[in-house]
Design a protein around this motif. Structure first.
Motif, PDB file in Angstrom:
ATOM      1  N   LEU A  11      -7.745  12.684  -4.684  1.00 58.09           N
ATOM      2  CA  LEU A  11      -7.920  13.005  -6.323  1.00 58.09           C
ATOM      3  C   LEU A  11      -7.884  14.409  -6.303  1.00 58.09           C
ATOM      4  O   LEU A  11      -7.688  15.360  -6.445  1.00 58.09           O
ATOM      5  CB  LEU A  11      -9.443  12.580  -6.498  1.00 58.09           C
ATOM      6  CG  LEU A  11      -9.064  10.920  -6.970  1.00 58.09           C
ATOM      7  CD1 LEU A  11     -10.452   9.977  -7.681  1.00 58.09           C
ATOM      8  CD2 LEU A  11      -7.911  10.542  -7.902  1.00 58.09           C
ATOM      9  N   LYS A  19      -5.977   2.765  -8.303  1.00 55.20           N
ATOM     10  CA  LYS A  19      -5.154   2.285  -7.259  1.00 55.20           C
ATOM     11  C   LYS A  19      -5.603   1.112  -6.929  1.00 55.20           C
ATOM     12  O   LYS A  19      -6.314   1.454  -5.633  1.00 55.20           O
ATOM     13  CB  LYS A  19      -4.178   2.860  -6.720  1.00 55.20           C
ATOM     14  CG  LYS A  19      -2.971   2.005  -5.442  1.00 55.20           C
ATOM     15  CD  LYS A  19      -2.192   3.309  -5.097  1.00 55.20           C
ATOM     16  CE  LYS A  19      -1.559   2.599  -3.600  1.00 55.20           C
ATOM     17  NZ  LYS A  19      -2.641   1.859  -2.959  1.00 55.20           N
ATOM     18  N   PRO A  20      -5.921  -0.158  -6.261  1.00 50.19           N
ATOM     19  CA  PRO A  20      -7.388  -1.333  -5.801  1.00 50.19           C
ATOM     20  C   PRO A  20      -5.748  -0.930  -4.156  1.00 50.19           C
ATOM     21  O   PRO A  20      -4.887  -0.485  -4.394  1.00 50.19           O
ATOM     22  CB  PRO A  20      -6.008  -2.611  -5.466  1.00 50.19           C
ATOM     23  CG  PRO A  20      -5.549  -2.079  -6.878  1.00 50.19           C
ATOM     24  CD  PRO A  20      -5.748  -1.254  -7.418  1.00 50.19           C
ATOM     25  N   ASP A  21      -6.913  -0.663  -2.754  1.00 45.96           N
ATOM     26  CA  ASP A  21      -6.767  -0.545  -1.437  1.00 45.96           C
ATOM     27  C   ASP A  21      -5.055  -1.653  -0.954  1.00 45.96           C
ATOM     28  O   ASP A  21      -5.411  -2.799  -1.801  1.00 45.96           O
ATOM     29  CB  ASP A  21      -7.417  -0.532  -0.881  1.00 45.96           C
ATOM     30  CG  ASP A  21      -8.491   0.349  -0.354  1.00 45.96           C
ATOM     31  OD1 ASP A  21      -8.504   1.575  -1.292  1.00 45.96           O
ATOM     32  OD2 ASP A  21      -9.918  -0.475  -0.437  1.00 45.96           O
ATOM     33  N   LEU A  72      -4.595   7.509  -9.031  1.00 46.24           N
ATOM     34  CA  LEU A  72      -4.917   7.863  -7.606  1.00 46.24           C
ATOM     35  C   LEU A  72      -6.192   6.408  -7.859  1.00 46.24           C
ATOM     36  O   LEU A  72      -6.506   6.261  -6.371  1.00 46.24           O
ATOM     37  CB  LEU A  72      -4.802   8.690  -6.924  1.00 46.24           C
ATOM     38  CG  LEU A  72      -3.848   9.455  -7.085  1.00 46.24           C
ATOM     39  CD1 LEU A  72      -3.707  10.929  -7.079  1.00 46.24           C
ATOM     40  CD2 LEU A  72      -2.682   9.166  -6.105  1.00 46.24           C
ATOM     41  N   THR A  73      -7.167   6.507  -8.858  1.00 47.25           N
ATOM     42  CA  THR A  73      -8.436   6.685  -8.259  1.00 47.25           C
ATOM     43  C   THR A  73      -8.154   4.765  -8.448  1.00 47.25           C
ATOM     44  O   THR A  73      -8.945   4.594  -8.194  1.00 47.25           O
ATOM     45  CB  THR A  73      -8.978   7.177 -10.201  1.00 47.25           C
ATOM     46  OG1 THR A  73      -9.102   8.450 -10.000  1.00 47.25           O
ATOM     47  CG2 THR A  73     -10.721   6.488  -9.400  1.00 47.25           C
ATOM     48  N   ILE A 120       2.958   4.356  -2.924  1.00 52.25           N
ATOM     49  CA  ILE A 120       3.186   4.886  -3.997  1.00 52.25           C
ATOM     50  C   ILE A 120       4.349   5.056  -3.787  1.00 52.25           C
ATOM     51  O   ILE A 120       5.285   6.054  -2.782  1.00 52.25           O
ATOM     52  CB  ILE A 120       2.427   5.993  -4.349  1.00 52.25           C
ATOM     53  CG1 ILE A 120       1.224   5.642  -4.479  1.00 52.25           C
ATOM     54  CG2 ILE A 120       2.890   6.867  -5.812  1.00 52.25           C
ATOM     55  CD1 ILE A 120      -0.024   7.042  -4.989  1.00 52.25           C
ATOM     56  N   ASN A 178       0.603  -1.563   0.408  1.00 54.06           N
ATOM     57  CA  ASN A 178       0.025   0.062   0.024  1.00 54.06           C
ATOM     58  C   ASN A 178       1.031   1.602   0.002  1.00 54.06           C
ATOM     59  O   ASN A 178       0.733   2.144   0.758  1.00 54.06           O
ATOM     60  CB  ASN A 178      -0.912   0.036   0.983  1.00 54.06           C
ATOM     61  CG  ASN A 178      -1.895   0.794   1.720  1.00 54.06           C
ATOM     62  OD1 ASN A 178      -1.861   1.937  -0.009  1.00 54.06           O
ATOM     63  ND2 ASN A 178      -2.542   1.753   3.008  1.00 54.06           N
ATOM     64  N   ARG A 189     -10.418   8.547  -0.637  1.00 52.29           N
ATOM     65  CA  ARG A 189     -10.516   9.145  -1.659  1.00 52.29           C
ATOM     66  C   ARG A 189     -10.047  10.366  -2.728  1.00 52.29           C
ATOM     67  O   ARG A 189      -9.319  10.951  -3.611  1.00 52.29           O
ATOM     68  CB  ARG A 189     -10.824   7.498  -2.703  1.00 52.29           C
ATOM     69  CG  ARG A 189      -9.905   6.750  -3.623  1.00 52.29           C
ATOM     70  CD  ARG A 189     -10.484   5.427  -4.341  1.00 52.29           C
ATOM     71  NE  ARG A 189      -9.784   4.502  -4.176  1.00 52.29           N
ATOM     72  CZ  ARG A 189      -9.130   3.882  -3.771  1.00 52.29           C
ATOM     73  NH1 ARG A 189      -8.104   4.182  -4.677  1.00 52.29           N
ATOM     74  NH2 ARG A 189      -8.319   3.002  -3.425  1.00 52.29           N
TER      75      ARG A 189
END
Lengths: 243, 243, 125
Positions: free
Chosen positions: C40, B174-176, B171-172, B32, B30, C36
């Motif tokens: 964003l 990326k799986p948890d 960012l949207t 980046i 988890n 989230r």
């Protein structure tokens, strides 16, 4: 993991399309040639048509052989294929299986077409030789032809993989030179093989009896299996994709 | 924090040159993580090694429980997946191909990403501009729902507007719990989204640090930190040996 | 939102939320966007948002309701203290700089009053 069947089907689909395109191209070429001949000579000779079918089938077959070889080779060195989560053995088998199916499809359709034509408008000489022959006697030459194609394909893969694997161990400046040397060595082996093969094959096609068929069949099969084993080893341990 | 990726003592040579030298690296779940380093520092090679397309390295590379090359291909999605695609392939065909071969591929995610980036699925890959090609690469890579993403220069040569949109997609989608390892020439482009930076130099990892710690403890921007590390400090005076 | 690249992002996000609360863009009891979504909107890492939010929760500025999200506290004393703290932080900067210039507290007040008067005039022009 992705299964062999799934990968095989995925490889087969575009190649099947290509093969169909080649088939259509040879039909179109045959028909156009036919029209031209009828137009010029105002006559309709059956022999011509059979000959044209055979000629275009051979030309198309050669082109297809090269096209399919390209399709095989691109798999070994490109991420689009090498990233598939499947073992190297299964990747190798599915790649060749897909090509083999295309080869059988192409030859099958051409043979059926040729026979159909012979059935509709039998040509004098061929009628006897074709239909007096038992079907079983057509099978050995067909099998030998398929094995021959397969042999050349695995051999091309061997050259490609061996060069790729060796290149990784050479200094950057020498890569090109050595690559050519390797090609040269392979071309020599290649020519020796061809001349040996030619003798056997000519002997076989001139004298297609069971003994020579069995010999050729076993010899070719054995060679294909041995080269394939080397190929799979190279693929697994040494062959890298291009960056 | 649980470690997702572990490289121990990884060495990789090619063309008689050492490209990765006894490298050790651990990447947490988890996160980046920015992979930084000059051209030729080995960033792409490191990603290739992790992804499973490089067969002949020494040491061990583990993603979760996956240690073999084939097993790692299953759990990591690598952005260089499109090398070797037939140039006339349409985006939807590529997506279908991946959907068949990768059990974790989501057509739905792929379509949502390309729609959000104004890409037309019926277009051919070869017809795309550089920016659109990068969008497609990111869509294909992120549409696999895996625990590790290896993004090699995903924003190379594209304008800042597109870059922002690509970062938002990343960012949207990326799986948890998934980790993204991302390399970029321009550190400042991605500095805000990084948890960690890993700096490669002399075929090794010379620094691995939390991005916020660099700002908080060193009072430096990621870019300045990277430049400082690269130009001196940790250097062991071998910098010119290989030139 | 533009970030200063030398200051921790989570810290800047906290300041941003403080400001939103003080200027009533976020009122007591308001629900914050999902993590989230915030990531964003601000184009930052989800982990960074989470760190900022969890510190805000620890400070009592936000209340986390399980399964529902994060809400601005309705506790007036906390909000008042928050306002004081943010103002104080700004004043602290000014005070430190002026003290460096060896201004006495009286001189600081005069300087500040003059400055405010000048800004008022500027705005009227």
């Amino acid at each position: 993991m992705t299964s062999l069947m799934t990968t095989f089907k995925t490889f087969l689909r575009p190649r099947f399309k290509t093969t169909s395109a080649f088939l259509i191209a040879t039909f179109v070429a045959t028909i156009i040639s036919l029209i031209i001949i009828v137009w010029n000579t105002h006559s309709f000779k059956n022999t011509n048509i059979s000959n044209f079918i055979l000629m275009y089938a051979a030309i198309g077959g050669l082109a297809l052989f090269i096209k399919l070889a390209q399709n095989i080779e691109i798999v070994w060195t490109h991420n689009y294929y090498r990233l598939i989560p499947i073992s190297e053995t299964k990747l190798y088998l599915s790649n060749f299986l897909a090509t083999l199916v295309c080869l059988i499809y192409y030859s099958g359709v051409q043979v059926i077409l040729f026979l159909l034509w012979e059935l509709i408008l039998p040509t004098a000489q061929l009628q006897i030789s074709l239909f007096s022959l038992p079907w079983l006697r057509l099978l050995p030459p067909a099998i030998v032809s398929v094995l021959l194609c397969l042999f050349w394909w695995v051999f091309i893969s061997l050259i490609h993989m061996a060069t790729n694997a060796t290149a990784a161990f050479l200094p950057n400046t020498r890569v090109r030179l050595v690559r050519w040397l390797i090609y040269l060595v392979f071309i020599i082996i290649f020519s020796i093989l061809i001349s040996q093969f030619n003798r056997l094959i000519q002997f076989f096609f001139g004298n297609p009896d069971n003994a020579s068929f069995l010999m050729l069949f076993t010899g070719l099969s054995l060679l294909i299996v041995i080269i394939s084993a080397i190929n799979i080893y190279l693929l697994k341990r040494w062959v890298e994709t291009t960056a | 924090m649980t470690n997702l990726v572990t490289l121990s003592n990884v060495t990789y040579k090619r063309n008689l040159k050492i490209i990765i030298d006894h490298l050790n690296l651990q990447l947490p779940q988890n996160n980046i993580i920015g992979l930084l380093g000059a051209n030729g520092a080995g960033k792409t090679t490191l990603m290739r090694l992790i992804s499973g397309v490089v067969p002949n390295y020494k040491g061990t590379i583990r993603i979760g429980t996956a240690t073999t090359n084939t097993a790692r291909k299953q759990v990591a999605s690598f952005s260089q997946i499109l090398t070797g695609v037939q140039p006339n392939a349409r985006l939807t065909e590529i997506a279908n191909y991946c959907d068949t071969l990768y059990s974790d591929f989501s057509i739905d995610v792929f379509e949502k990403i390309i729609a959000s980036l104004d890409l037309d699925g019926t277009e051919k890959l070869s017809a795309l501009s550089k920016g659109n090609r990068m969008k497609c690469v990111l869509a294909v890579t992120l549409a696999r729902r895996v625990s590790l993403y290896l993004l090699d220069e995903p924003f190379d040569g594209i304008d800042s507007m597109t870059r922002k949109r690509l970062i938002k997609s990343m960012l949207t989608w990326k799986p948890d719990n998934a980790t993204i390892l991302i390399s970029d020439h321009h550190v400042e482009d991605i500095a805000n989204i990084l948890d960690q930076v890993v700096i490669l130099k002399h075929q090794m990892v010379i620094s691995q640090k939390s991005a916020e710690e660099i700002r908080e403890k060193d009072g430096l921007s990621i870019e300045t930190y990277y430049e400082n590390i690269y130009e001196g400090g940790v250097d062991h005076d071998q910098s010119h040996d290989n030139l | 939102m533009e970030f200063n690249d030398k200051i921790p992002i989570y810290y800047q996000i906290k300041q941003y939320i403080y400001t939103e609360i003080i200027i009533s863009h976020l009122s007591p009891g308001d629900k914050l966007p999902a993590v989230r979504q915030l990531a964003l909107d601000l184009t930052v890492n989800v982990n960074t948002i989470q760190r900022a939010l969890s510190e805000l929760i620890d400070e009592g500025v936000l209340e986390s309701k399980r399964g529902k999200g994060n809400f601005v506290t309705e506790d007036e004393t906390i909000l008042m203290k928050l306002r004081e703290k943010v103002i104080e932080t700004q004043l602290q900067h000014v005070y430190d700089r002026l003290a460096e210039l060896q201004l006495s507290p009286e001189e600081m007040i005069t300087a500040l009053q003059n400055y405010i008067a000048k800004r008022k005039d500027d705005n009227h022009d």
